[in-house]
Design a protein around this motif. Structure first.
Motif, PDB file in Angstrom:
ATOM      1  N   UNK A 152       0.826  -1.207   0.000  1.00 49.62           N
ATOM      2  CA  UNK A 152       0.000   0.000   0.000  1.00 49.62           C
ATOM      3  C   UNK A 152       0.858   1.253   0.000  1.00 49.62           C
ATOM      4  N   UNK A 153       0.328   2.367  -0.515  1.00 52.05           N
ATOM      5  CA  UNK A 153       1.058   3.632  -0.426  1.00 52.05           C
ATOM      6  C   UNK A 153       1.399   3.950   1.030  1.00 52.05           C
ATOM      7  N   UNK A 154       2.496   4.648   1.219  1.00 59.66           N
ATOM      8  CA  UNK A 154       2.983   4.928   2.574  1.00 59.66           C
ATOM      9  C   UNK A 154       1.921   5.597   3.439  1.00 59.66           C
ATOM     10  N   UNK A 155       1.098   6.444   2.823  1.00 61.17           N
ATOM     11  CA  UNK A 155       0.092   7.177   3.596  1.00 61.17           C
ATOM     12  C   UNK A 155      -0.976   6.260   4.172  1.00 61.17           C
ATOM     13  N   UNK A 156      -1.154   5.088   3.557  1.00 64.82           N
ATOM     14  CA  UNK A 156      -2.196   4.171   4.020  1.00 64.82           C
ATOM     15  C   UNK A 156      -1.672   3.099   4.960  1.00 64.82           C
ATOM     16  N   UNK A 157      -0.370   2.941   5.060  1.00 67.21           N
ATOM     17  CA  UNK A 157       0.176   1.840   5.856  1.00 67.21           C
ATOM     18  C   UNK A 157      -0.049   2.023   7.351  1.00 67.21           C
ATOM     19  N   UNK A 158      -0.334   3.231   7.769  1.00 65.60           N
ATOM     20  CA  UNK A 158      -0.596   3.462   9.189  1.00 65.60           C
ATOM     21  C   UNK A 158      -2.057   3.156   9.546  1.00 65.60           C
ATOM     22  N   UNK A 159      -2.878   2.879   8.531  1.00 68.34           N
ATOM     23  CA  UNK A 159      -4.292   2.593   8.756  1.00 68.34           C
ATOM     24  C   UNK A 159      -4.540   1.086   8.687  1.00 68.34           C
ATOM     25  N   UNK A 160      -5.617   0.619   9.292  1.00 67.98           N
ATOM     26  CA  UNK A 160      -5.922  -0.811   9.196  1.00 67.98           C
ATOM     27  C   UNK A 160      -6.110  -1.246   7.752  1.00 67.98           C
ATOM     28  N   UNK A 161      -5.743  -2.477   7.465  1.00 71.69           N
ATOM     29  CA  UNK A 161      -5.990  -3.058   6.151  1.00 71.69           C
ATOM     30  C   UNK A 161      -7.483  -3.348   6.044  1.00 71.69           C
ATOM     31  N   UNK A 162      -8.115  -2.824   4.984  1.00 73.99           N
ATOM     32  CA  UNK A 162      -9.568  -2.873   4.856  1.00 73.99           C
ATOM     33  C   UNK A 162      -9.998  -3.979   3.895  1.00 73.99           C
ATOM     34  N   UNK A 163     -10.732  -4.961   4.436  1.00 74.87           N
ATOM     35  CA  UNK A 163     -11.265  -6.050   3.631  1.00 74.87           C
ATOM     36  C   UNK A 163     -12.780  -5.961   3.575  1.00 74.87           C
ATOM     37  N   UNK A 164     -13.347  -6.374   2.465  1.00 77.86           N
ATOM     38  CA  UNK A 164     -14.802  -6.469   2.347  1.00 77.86           C
ATOM     39  C   UNK A 164     -15.158  -7.912   2.021  1.00 77.86           C
TER      40      UNK A 164
END
Length: 370
Positions: A152-164
């Motif tokens: 994931x882009x660096x900006x998103x790596x601090x957020x939970x991994x989102x699964x549907x």
């Protein structure tokens, strides 16, 4: 898996060895109760009424159903009649016929007095193999989740991994671990920070009632959404990957899953979101190639569309579970239980043997077929 600190499976032999207990999934999430099955008729009713559901669990229940039948009459005619009765309960999930054929083929060469015990042994083997296959699916899926999370882009790596996910393809749909949820359970236990969007999955609400129940008991952060919200979330970058199960997979990789899966696959394709399907070997129907033409789609009662079950929030009946009507008097309902997602919309198939392209070549490479 865990319920209130206790490890559970969805099915098992009663202490007498002659009957079977199952979790009654029609009572979840508001009541947790088990039901004992002692006759083939009870096993068939449990499958058709969705006391048990999910392709792998349907197969195991059918296998034990043959055992129950053979305890009463182990003759050839009785075996054939029991096979047909159980096989007719749910036409779409291929695991049922697969398990029934496996038990039938095991007992047919035996004298009648040995058949019930042989069926018991074979059903137990099918159950244990299902647990092992689902655990392996979890391991292979965990690798994919870890790779996607790291990419994931660096900006998103601090957020939970989102699964549907759509419908319920967790341990309640199998004997243990599950298919689509197995990688999520493995990821949680590996320490990955994740969050699951749970489609409600109308009309029977298996996502809202069963998937949410499972994830909650395992301590996995999740949010229940209406079925039509998935595309919106994908458009706004709130879904990193979609993972679903399947009730029947053709030799070329078409997948048949709970109604609404196809729409999720279309939304994922349009938004560049990876769309994975998790399945054990027992869900592959090598005899079929074109899922849109060849897979029979079960049409269930319109009552499931017209009415809905839930817990009463207030008033004299507060806390009780009731069924209420949603539609005006005289409105009709149509209730196809499954749809088919073409292989071209599937990023990859996560199987017990590994990860494969959704194609005939991909599947054959995993299972050593020419």
């Amino acid at each position: 898996m865990n319920i209130d600190g206790r490890a559970w499976r969805t099915i098992g032999l009663e202490p007498d060895g002659r009957s079977v207990w199952v979790i009654d999934q029609t009572q979840l999430p508001h009541r947790f109760v088990t039901r004992s099955l002692s006759t083939i008729h009870q096993a068939a009713e449990a499958i058709s009424s969705m006391v048990v559901r999910g392709a792998p669990l349907i197969g195991v229940t059918g296998a034990y159903g043959l055992m129950l039948a053979l305890q009463d009459d182990a003759g050839d005619e009785a075996l054939s009649a029991a096979f047909d009765q159980l096989n007719a309960t749910r036409p779409t999930a291929v695991n049922l016929r697969w398990a029934l054929e496996r038990v039938r083929d095991r007992v047919l060469p035996l004298p009648s007095e040995q058949r019930a015990e042989a069926a018991r042994e074979e059903a137990g083997l099918i159950a244990e193999e299902d647990v092992a296959m689902c655990s392996a699916i979890g391991d292979h899926g965990l690798t994919i989740i870890q790779q996607l999370a790291a990419a994931r882009p660096a900006a998103r790596r601090s957020k939970p991994f989102q699964l549907l996910t759509h419908c319920n393809a967790g341990w309640l749909a199998t004997v243990d671990w599950g298919t689509a949820l197995a990688p999520i359970y493995k990821a949680k236990r590996a320490g990955l920070d994740l969050h699951v969007w749970v489609d409600e999955t109308r009309p029977r609400n298996q996502g809202a009632s069963l998937t949410a129940y499972e994830l909650g008991r395992e301590g996995i952060p999740h949010t229940v959404i209406v079925d039509n919200a998935g595309g919106h979330l994908m458009q706004n970058g709130e879904v990193d990957a979609v993972i679903v199960g399947t009730d029947r997979t053709t030799s070329r990789g078409d997948v048949c899953n709970k109604i609404g899966t196809y729409l999720k696959a279309l939304a994922a394709h349009d938004n560049g979101v990876p769309f994975y399907v998790a399945l054990p070997a027992s869900t592959i129907d090598w005899s079929l190639s074109d899922g849109l033409v060849e897979i029979p789609i079960e049409a269930r009662s319109a009552q499931e569309v017209i009415a809905i079950q839930g817990r009463v929030l207030d008033g004299p009946a507060a806390g009780s579970v009731a069924e209420v009507q949603l539609t005006p008097e005289g409105s009709n309902g149509f209730n196809p239980a499954f749809d088919v997602t073409p292989a071209r919309l599937v990023t990859a198939l996560i199987t017990d043997r590994g990860v494969a392209d959704a194609s005939e070549e991909g599947l054959k490479s995993l299972y050593g077929l020419d």
